[in-house]
Enzyme design. Structure first.
Site, short mmCIF file in Angstrom:
data_model
loop_
_atom_site.label_atom_id
_atom_site.label_comp_id
_atom_site.label_asym_id
_atom_site.label_seq_id
_atom_site.Cartn_x
_atom_site.Cartn_y
_atom_site.Cartn_z
N ASP A 97 36.10 33.38 38.16
CA ASP A 97 36.82 33.80 39.35
C ASP A 97 38.11 34.43 38.84
O ASP A 97 38.96 33.75 38.25
CB ASP A 97 37.11 32.58 40.24
CG ASP A 97 37.92 32.96 41.48
OD1 ASP A 97 38.46 34.08 41.54
OD2 ASP A 97 37.99 32.12 42.40
N ASN B 211 37.78 45.05 36.98
CA ASN B 211 36.99 45.75 37.99
C ASN B 211 36.72 44.94 39.25
O ASN B 211 36.57 45.51 40.33
CB ASN B 211 35.65 46.17 37.35
CG ASN B 211 34.62 46.56 38.38
OD1 ASN B 211 34.67 47.67 38.93
ND2 ASN B 211 33.71 45.65 38.70
N TYR C 133 43.71 46.53 51.84
CA TYR C 133 43.01 47.08 50.66
C TYR C 133 43.86 48.18 50.01
O TYR C 133 44.03 48.21 48.79
CB TYR C 133 41.64 47.62 51.10
CG TYR C 133 40.77 48.14 49.98
CD1 TYR C 133 40.12 47.27 49.11
CD2 TYR C 133 40.57 49.51 49.80
CE1 TYR C 133 39.29 47.75 48.09
CE2 TYR C 133 39.75 49.99 48.79
CZ TYR C 133 39.11 49.12 47.93
OH TYR C 133 38.31 49.59 46.93
N LYS D 129 45.38 48.19 46.21
CA LYS D 129 45.01 49.21 45.22
C LYS D 129 46.21 50.07 44.82
O LYS D 129 46.30 50.56 43.69
CB LYS D 129 43.88 50.09 45.77
CG LYS D 129 42.55 49.34 45.92
CD LYS D 129 42.06 48.76 44.61
CE LYS D 129 40.65 48.20 44.68
NZ LYS D 129 40.17 47.67 43.40
N PRO E 5 26.97 48.09 46.44
CA PRO E 5 26.82 47.11 47.52
C PRO E 5 28.11 46.77 48.26
O PRO E 5 28.07 46.13 49.31
CB PRO E 5 26.29 45.87 46.78
CG PRO E 5 25.61 46.42 45.56
CD PRO E 5 26.43 47.61 45.16
N1 LIG Z 1 32.25 51.48 45.72
C1 LIG Z 1 33.27 52.25 46.03
O1 LIG Z 1 33.14 53.21 46.83
C2 LIG Z 1 34.62 51.97 45.43
C3 LIG Z 1 35.60 52.92 45.62
C4 LIG Z 1 36.86 52.71 45.07
C5 LIG Z 1 37.13 51.56 44.36
N2 LIG Z 1 36.14 50.63 44.21
C6 LIG Z 1 36.48 49.43 43.45
O2 LIG Z 1 35.57 49.27 42.39
C7 LIG Z 1 35.49 47.89 42.03
C8 LIG Z 1 34.01 47.49 41.96
O3 LIG Z 1 33.47 47.63 43.26
P1 LIG Z 1 31.93 47.91 43.55
O4 LIG Z 1 31.89 49.02 44.51
O5 LIG Z 1 31.16 47.96 42.29
O6 LIG Z 1 31.61 46.57 44.39
P2 LIG Z 1 30.48 45.45 44.24
O7 LIG Z 1 30.68 44.62 45.46
O8 LIG Z 1 29.17 46.07 43.97
O9 LIG Z 1 30.94 44.64 42.95
C9 LIG Z 1 32.10 43.84 42.93
C10 LIG Z 1 31.83 42.61 42.09
O10 LIG Z 1 33.05 41.85 42.05
C11 LIG Z 1 32.68 40.48 42.13
N3 LIG Z 1 33.80 39.67 42.62
C12 LIG Z 1 34.32 39.65 43.86
N4 LIG Z 1 35.33 38.74 43.91
C13 LIG Z 1 35.43 38.20 42.68
C14 LIG Z 1 36.26 37.20 42.09
N5 LIG Z 1 37.21 36.57 42.81
N6 LIG Z 1 36.10 36.91 40.78
C15 LIG Z 1 35.15 37.54 40.06
N7 LIG Z 1 34.31 38.46 40.55
C16 LIG Z 1 34.46 38.78 41.86
C17 LIG Z 1 31.49 40.45 43.08
O11 LIG Z 1 30.74 39.26 42.92
C18 LIG Z 1 30.74 41.70 42.67
O12 LIG Z 1 29.76 41.44 41.69
C19 LIG Z 1 36.29 47.13 43.09
O13 LIG Z 1 37.57 46.83 42.57
C20 LIG Z 1 36.38 48.13 44.22
O14 LIG Z 1 37.51 47.91 45.04
C21 LIG Z 1 34.89 50.81 44.72
#
Ligand SMILES: NC(=O)c1ccc[n+]([C@@H]2O[C@H](COP(=O)([O-])OP(=O)(O)OC[C@H]3O[C@@H](n4cnc5c(N)ncnc54)[C@H](O)[C@@H]3O)[C@@H](O)[C@H]2O)c1
Length: 271
Positions: free
Chosen positions: A63, A90, A154, A158, A192
């Site tokens: 976590d 990430n 959010y 960020k 997801p």
């Molecule tokens: N997908 C997008 O469009 C997008 C755009 C901009 C930024 N992001 C950022 O990219 C990063 C990854 O996002 P994603 O889209 O792959 O999402 P995702 O939901 O597919 O993956 C996020 C992962 O983080 C894990 N997680 C959540 N809380 C946690 C915690 N407290 N400790 C450890 N793990 C934890 C989840 O279990 C999950 O596996 C995030 O920081 C997100 O804000 C995503």
């Protein structure tokens, strides 16, 4: 020789989406990868994907908001794979909602998972890498560069990642530490996160905007592809591996003079 041969990387949130793609791509370039996540099964699947294609990986439950766990993760990494010289902060969640309806509890949760975690990870990595050097890559968002309705918490988290990254980079450079720190700002990436965490994002928005984003069947599910079509000049959502390619570059010595910068990967959304 692959660009990351002999390097050891920790990737948080590596069970899914961008984190999994980053772990796989770093490993494909020769890095040994510690894949961590709250989701133990998912982190193990990521490690199996890597080892299944001949790479080196280990999975661990973490976590990212747990301060003590960061020390344990650095120690575990040293024992299993060697001292880390790459950290990808990430893991993240997105809690949507109108500011006037938003609870302080949700605000604090958003900050804790997306911003406290980046401080804790960066601090742990700086302590670990201060002599041997390394690259810290913090995943922000286009939402850390501009505001969005119903994403206030959010965006704030960020935006915090963006400027903390710059401060850490300047501090490392001024201290003469061989550590670079950069932020990555993805646009709409098909992962997801759009299905699981962005709830409340549509509350109170005009009906035509909600329609444009095409809520899928099932409450609060959002189509990344539909949002990208409406907001991204390239007309499609990005793939996690397209973000991972940038992460690999920032992890490698090919980016040796690049630190304290924000790197946008968004199909021209911010252009
Ligand atoms: N997908 C997008 O469009 C997008 C755009 C901009 C930024 N992001 C950022 O990219 C990063 C990854 O996002 P994603 O889209 O792959 O999402 P995702 O939901 O597919 O993956 C996020 C992962 O983080 C894990 N997680 C959540 N809380 C946690 C915690 N407290 N400790 C450890 N793990 C934890 C989840 O279990 C999950 O596996 C995030 O920081 C997100 O804000 C995503």
């Amino acid at each position: 020789m692959a660009s990351l041969e002999g390097r050891v990387a920790i990737v948080t949130g590596a069970a899914s989406g961008i984190g999994r793609a980053a772990a796989v791509s770093l490993a494909a370039e020769g890095a040994s990868v510690l894949a961590t996540d709250l989701d133990e099964a998912g982190a193990k699947d990521t490690a199996t994907l890597i080892t299944g294609s001949g790479g080196t990986a280990h999975a661990a439950v973490q976590d990212v908001t747990d301060e003590a766990r960061w020390d344990a993760i650095m120690g575990l990494c040293r024992t299993e794979l060697g001292a880390a010289s790459i950290l990808v902060n990430n893991a993240g969640i997105a809690i949507g909602g109108a500011i006037m309806e938003f609870s302080l509890a949700d605000w604090k949760k958003q900050m804790s998972v997306n911003l406290d975690s980046v401080f804790l990870g960066t601090r742990a990595a700086m302590r670990e890498m201060q002599k041997t050097g390394g690259s810290i890559i913090n995943i922000s968002s286009v939402a850390g560069l501009r505001g969005s309705a119903n994403l206030g918490a959010y965006c704030a988290s960020k935006g915090g990642v963006r400027l903390f990254t710059k401060a850490a980079a300047v501090e490392c450079a001024r201290l003469g530490l061989p550590i670079r720190v950069n932020s990555v700002h993805p646009g709409i990436i098909d992962t997801p996160i759009w299905q699981k965490s962005i709830t409340g994002m549509m509350d109170g928005l005009p009906a035509e905007q909600v329609e444009a984003m095409q809520l899928q069947a099932g409450a609060n599910a959002i189509s990344a592809e539909a949002i990208a079509l409406a907001s991204t000049p390239m007309g499609r959502a990005g793939r996690p591996d397209e973000v991972a390619n940038l992460i690999v570059f920032l992890a490698s010595d090919a980016s040796s003079y690049i630190t304290g910068q924000e790197h946008v990967v968004d199909g021209a959304m911010m252009a």
